[in-house]
Write an enzyme that holds these catalytic residues in place. Structure first.
Site, PDB file in Angstrom:
ATOM      1  N   ASP A 200     -12.758  13.083  28.780  1.00 23.79           N
ATOM      2  CA  ASP A 200     -12.569  12.888  30.203  1.00 23.79           C
ATOM      3  C   ASP A 200     -11.783  14.115  30.622  1.00 23.79           C
ATOM      4  OD1 ASP A 200     -11.303  12.292  32.707  1.00 23.79           O
ATOM      5  OD2 ASP A 200     -12.006  10.249  32.426  1.00 23.79           O
ATOM      6  N   HIS A 201     -12.432  15.086  31.246  1.00 25.77           N
ATOM      7  CA  HIS A 201     -11.768  16.383  31.398  1.00 25.77           C
ATOM      8  C   HIS A 201     -10.522  16.318  32.272  1.00 25.77           C
ATOM      9  CE1 HIS A 201     -14.146  16.767  35.110  1.00 25.77           C
ATOM     10  NE2 HIS A 201     -13.285  17.694  35.474  1.00 25.77           N
ATOM     11  N   HIS A 263     -12.345   9.410  35.648  1.00 21.62           N
ATOM     12  CA  HIS A 263     -11.189  10.237  36.021  1.00 21.62           C
ATOM     13  C   HIS A 263     -10.112   9.492  36.819  1.00 21.62           C
ATOM     14  CE1 HIS A 263     -14.023  13.102  34.661  1.00 21.62           C
ATOM     15  NE2 HIS A 263     -14.614  13.350  35.806  1.00 21.62           N
TER      16      HIS A 263
HETATM   17  C1  BG6 Z   1     -17.346  15.336  36.978  1.00 19.20           C
HETATM   18  C2  BG6 Z   1     -18.257  14.642  37.934  1.00 19.20           C
HETATM   19  O1  BG6 Z   1     -16.996  14.495  35.924  1.00 19.20           O
HETATM   20  O2  BG6 Z   1     -16.176  15.737  37.675  1.00 19.20           O
HETATM   21  C3  BG6 Z   1     -18.613  15.551  39.090  1.00 19.20           C
HETATM   22  O3  BG6 Z   1     -19.449  14.259  37.250  1.00 19.20           O
HETATM   23  C4  BG6 Z   1     -17.370  16.079  39.756  1.00 19.20           C
HETATM   24  O4  BG6 Z   1     -19.425  14.879  40.040  1.00 19.20           O
HETATM   25  C5  BG6 Z   1     -16.409  16.654  38.727  1.00 19.20           C
HETATM   26  O5  BG6 Z   1     -17.760  17.076  40.668  1.00 19.20           O
HETATM   27  C6  BG6 Z   1     -15.076  16.972  39.366  1.00 19.20           C
HETATM   28  O6  BG6 Z   1     -14.273  17.665  38.465  1.00 19.20           O
HETATM   29  P1  BG6 Z   1     -13.149  18.636  38.972  1.00 19.20           P
HETATM   30  O7  BG6 Z   1     -12.457  19.097  37.744  1.00 19.20           O
HETATM   31  O8  BG6 Z   1     -13.836  19.735  39.722  1.00 19.20           O
HETATM   32  O9  BG6 Z   1     -12.264  17.821  39.873  1.00 19.20           O
END
Ligand code: BG6
Length: 514
Positions: A200-201, A263
């Site tokens: 989960d980045h 997230h």
């Molecule tokens: C991803 C989603 O996990 O996270 C995307 O699938 C989204 O739809 C993205 O745009 C958002 O990540 P960040 O790091 O740009 O907030």
């Protein structure tokens, strides 16, 4: 399944420097995919540029498209130059790219896996990764089960004596509880839970990691961090981008499954969890899992009143006209998929009883950014502003996840002068100003952690499945009701549907202006 990993969690050790993980071969399934080009290879390159990637680490791409080592390296060079946070240094790239290899194969073809094994063995024999293997599944979730089965059938999941094999799985982890459980079963047939790293980045973002430090390394916050002092919490993740080229995926997912299940609920957990008994991966994940289990399940009536579902219409972002979601590439012109969700949730435990957590997430909003705003209760109005209708205004602690990472605290202050006038002021901490260096990208930290066997920043099976139970109840209510009327339109470039403002206004609140 493997040797006991030797996690090297710098948080646990309180160290700035972390020991170098053992070298390994990183095998990327989905080597020609967007994520590989935009995030994975740039992250590995930046690790190499910072001297954090063990020298004998090699990368093997596995995908269907015909390519050679050389042609794949050339493509990756271009995308890394564009996407790497530190640009591209020819010397570093020269050394790094020699360790990149390509295996062309269909995911169903056992011959491809046999060739992959030979390639990995040859790299090891040439002084490579001593048999350590990190498989990265960056493919469509429909291919997960197949690849995991093929890895098990070919024996590639089994480590050699003294070595380890691990798997990183990209989200989405299923599309509901049942599919998540079935995916977890497939993973468990090939890899032990301790060798499974569900990315989960958001957990890899510096600012998300700092939530625990802010709460548990500072005495001043934690004793206020409960329903006696906190009025409510607002969590926002806003994007100006639209669905881009991901129409087919997004049509089925929608904002709830795409962002909230993963997230946003992770941010809720970090904000609401109890102090873990130690900094081991499981102590932390035990506490996060308890938060997800304590989320009040929403009845269909709650869903109708406490959740707003929206979809972007045409509008303008930074002055440029943009199309409606329904007019996007590979999106149905009658799509009922939500690109925005605002919701109110409750955590039914001792600490948080009666404190609403509001969340909003959306595409094509007025401004991009993610933050957690903790709003404290107002000070008693017995000394100041006693006879005025003007409230004192609450203290507000804002954790800016991105961009302009930092933390601010709103305080009430006397305006200098001979009359007593009180106004809010802001104490502001910016990562850039305080630490003077760029934060690593989330993927850099996460890949390095997986190489080190440290699962602290990865989602555990039970967390994921519990999160799906919460989300499933909402999806079911949406699809049982007249969803057409429940989908509110908002113009691109605004802050979402007016119904989301009304959701907070009913409780006497307003969304924070970001
Ligand atoms: C991803 C989603 O996990 O996270 C995307 O699938 C989204 O739809 C993205 O745009 C958002 O990540 P960040 O790091 O740009 O907030």
């Amino acid at each position: 399944m493997s040797n006991e990993p030797n996690p090297t969690n710098p948080l646990r050790e309180g160290l700035q420097a972390r020991p170098m993980p053992q070298p390994c071969n990183v095998v990327i399934f989905g080597a020609s995919g967007d994520l590989t080009f935009r995030k994975l290879i740039p992250a590995l390159y930046n690790l190499a540029a910072d001297g954090d990637l063990p020298a004998a680490t090699n990368i093997v791409g596995f995908a269907r498209r015909e390519k050679t080592d050389e042609s794949w390296r050339a493509e990756l060079r271009d995308s890394t130059e564009k996407c790497s946070r530190s640009g591209l240094n020819e010397d570093v790239w020269g050394g790094f790219s020699k360790r990149i290899h390509y295996q062309c194969s269909d995911f169903t073809n056992s011959e491809g896996y046999r060739a992959l094994r030979e390639k990995l063995d040859a790299i090891d024999a040439a002084g490579g990764a001593a048999g350590n293997r990190l498989f990265y599944l960056s493919v469509s979730p429909t291919d997960y089960d197949l690849i995991l089965r093929m890895l098990a059938e070919s024996g590639l999941n089994k480590p050699r004596l003294g070595a380890w094999t691990r798997v990183i799985v990209e989200k989405p982890f299923g599309t509901d509880f049942a599919t998540a459980e079935s995916l977890n079963e497939s993973i468990a047939r090939a890899f032990a839970e301790r060798d499974t790293f569900r990315i989960d980045h958001y957990l890899g973002k510096e600012t998300a990691q700092n939530i625990m430090v802010l709460r548990f390394a500072n005495q001043i916050f934690e004793n206020q961090w409960n329903n006696r002092y906190i009025d409510h919490v607002q969590i926002t993740s806003a994007e100006t981008l639209g669905v881009e080229a991901r129409g087919p995926y997004y049509e089925k997912a929608g904002a709830l499954r795409d962002m909230v299940q993963s997230h946003l609920l992770q941010l809720v957990c970090l904000t609401a969890m109890e102090p873990p008994t130690s900094l081991t991966a499981d102590s932390i994940r035990d506490e996060k899992a308890k938060v997800v289990r304590s989320l009040r399940r929403l009845s269909p009536e709650d869903v109708a009143t406490d959740i707003v579902r929206g979809q972007y219409a045409a509008g303008a972002i930074n002055g440029k006209p943009v199309p409606a979601y329904r007019a996007e590439e590979r999106v149905s012109p009658t799509s009922m998929t939500e690109t925005y969700v605002a919701l109110k949730l409750h955590i039914d435990n001792w600490r948080w009883h009666g404190v609403p957590f509001y969340m909003r997430v959306g595409k094509r909003l007025a401004k991009g950014g993610a933050e957690i705003a903790v709003q404290f209760k107002e000070a008693p109005r017995v000394l100041f502003n006693t006879d005025s209708d003007a409230p004192l205004g609450p203290n507000q602690l804002v954790i800016r996840i991105q961009p302009d990472e930092g933390i601010s605290l709103r305080l009430q202050c006397k305006v200098p002068g001979s009359v007593l006038r009180i106004e809010p002021v802001k104490m502001d901490f910016h990562y850039g100003a305080s630490f003077g260096k760029q934060s690593p990208e989330a993927y850099e930290r996460l890949i390095l952690d997986a190489m080190s066997g440290d699962a602290t920043l990865f989602a555990r099976r039970d967390e994921v499945q519990e999160a799906w139970k919460f989300v499933d109840a909402i999806e079911q209510a949406w699809h049982a009701a007249d969803t057409k009327s429940a989908l509110c339109e908002y113009a691109s470039g605004t802050w979402g549907p007016k119904e989301a403002d009304e959701l907070l206004a009913r409780d006497g609140h307003a969304w924070r202006r970001m």
